[in-house]
Design an enzyme around this catalytic site. Structure first.
Site, PDB file in Angstrom:
ATOM      1  N   ALA A 139      85.140 -85.395   1.982  1.00  0.00           N
ATOM      2  CA  ALA A 139      86.008 -84.755   2.964  1.00  0.00           C
ATOM      3  C   ALA A 139      87.457 -85.075   2.656  1.00  0.00           C
ATOM      4  O   ALA A 139      87.783 -86.175   2.201  1.00  0.00           O
ATOM      5  CB  ALA A 139      85.645 -85.229   4.370  1.00  0.00           C
ATOM      6  N   SER A 155      90.944 -89.152   2.599  1.00  0.00           N
ATOM      7  CA  SER A 155      89.692 -88.663   2.028  1.00  0.00           C
ATOM      8  C   SER A 155      88.591 -89.665   2.311  1.00  0.00           C
ATOM      9  O   SER A 155      88.842 -90.862   2.430  1.00  0.00           O
ATOM     10  CB  SER A 155      89.850 -88.451   0.516  1.00  0.00           C
ATOM     11  OG  SER A 155      88.696 -87.853  -0.019  1.00  0.00           O
ATOM     12  N   ASP A 156      87.389 -89.150   2.419  1.00  0.00           N
ATOM     13  CA  ASP A 156      86.240 -90.024   2.572  1.00  0.00           C
ATOM     14  C   ASP A 156      85.058 -89.377   1.870  1.00  0.00           C
ATOM     15  O   ASP A 156      84.982 -88.153   1.741  1.00  0.00           O
ATOM     16  CB  ASP A 156      85.899 -90.267   4.043  1.00  0.00           C
ATOM     17  CG  ASP A 156      84.947 -91.444   4.194  1.00  0.00           C
ATOM     18  OD1 ASP A 156      85.395 -92.594   4.035  1.00  0.00           O
ATOM     19  OD2 ASP A 156      83.746 -91.211   4.415  1.00  0.00           O
ATOM     20  N   GLN A 157      84.161 -90.221   1.430  1.00  0.00           N
ATOM     21  CA  GLN A 157      82.994 -89.732   0.696  1.00  0.00           C
ATOM     22  C   GLN A 157      81.770 -90.502   1.152  1.00  0.00           C
ATOM     23  O   GLN A 157      81.827 -91.714   1.337  1.00  0.00           O
ATOM     24  CB  GLN A 157      83.218 -89.947  -0.794  1.00  0.00           C
ATOM     25  CG  GLN A 157      82.180 -89.313  -1.671  1.00  0.00           C
ATOM     26  CD  GLN A 157      82.579 -89.417  -3.129  1.00  0.00           C
ATOM     27  OE1 GLN A 157      82.759 -90.509  -3.642  1.00  0.00           O
ATOM     28  NE2 GLN A 157      82.712 -88.287  -3.778  1.00  0.00           N
TER      29      GLN A 157
END
EC number: 3.6.1.-
Length: 191
Positions: A106, A69-71
């Site tokens: 994401a 995950s990435d933000q």
């Protein structure tokens, strides 16, 4: 089935633990700065980073379900990263004060050759805030390791007058509604 969160984020770990599934966390070791230099649009960048994190761990654990995950924060078409210092945090917050931006989270889940991606976009509007108010906030919450310089799961919630997001867990860093659907599709029994 082995479940791995490709992250060292305590926020993501806490969110995933809500599903009451056994899992462990591994640092993905992805060069995020190099990815940022590619100049991709914010949503694509977040998706590519999430996928790179999942792939980095999946290479060494081919039978596992790996969650990446990435933000990131998108404002005026550009990405606002983690500030790294209190002074830069205050400057970022002043830029956002009284304005709307997007918080893009994401998700990429890898099981063998199968990859499922999901992107959640939240629209957030800051209250108009003064430098002294923002300096007090930064001193109290220390959001220097957070995209956009705020912690919504903490005192940072007081900075906003509106948040529009279909899944509130996405704004903390891991969209659990989408993740639960993906895990079920991959055969993981979610209680």
């Amino acid at each position: 089935m082995d479940l791995i969160l490709a992250s060292t984020s305590p926020y993501r770990r806490e969110l995933l633990s809500r599903l009451r599934l056994p899992f462990h966390c591994l640092p993905p070791g992805v060069d995020e700065d190099a990815m940022h230099r590619l100049g991709l649009p914010p949503a694509e960048l977040a998706g590519r980073l999430a996928e790179a994190k999942a792939d980095a761990i999946a290479r060494h654990h081919p039978g596992a379900v790996v969650i990446g995950s990435d933000q990131l924060v998108a404002f005026d078409g550009r990405v606002l990263g983690k500030p790294g210092s209190p002074d830069r945090a205050v400057e970022q917050l002043l830029t956002l004060s009284g304005r709307e931006h997007e918080l893009i989270t994401a998700l990429a889940v890898r099981l063998g050759d199968r990859l499922i991606r999901h992107t959640e976009v939240a629209r957030l509007r800051f209250r108009p805030l003064s430098r002294p108010e923002l300096e007090r906030y930064v001193a109290a919450d220390l959001p220097i390791d957070c995209a956009g310089s705020y912690k919504l799961e903490s005192l940072g919630i007081a900075l906003f007058d509106r948040i529009d997001c279909p899944d509130h867990t996405a704004i903390v860093g891991l969209p659990l509604i989408a993740l639960t659907t993906i895990l079920r599709d991959l055969g993981v029994s979610v209680p």
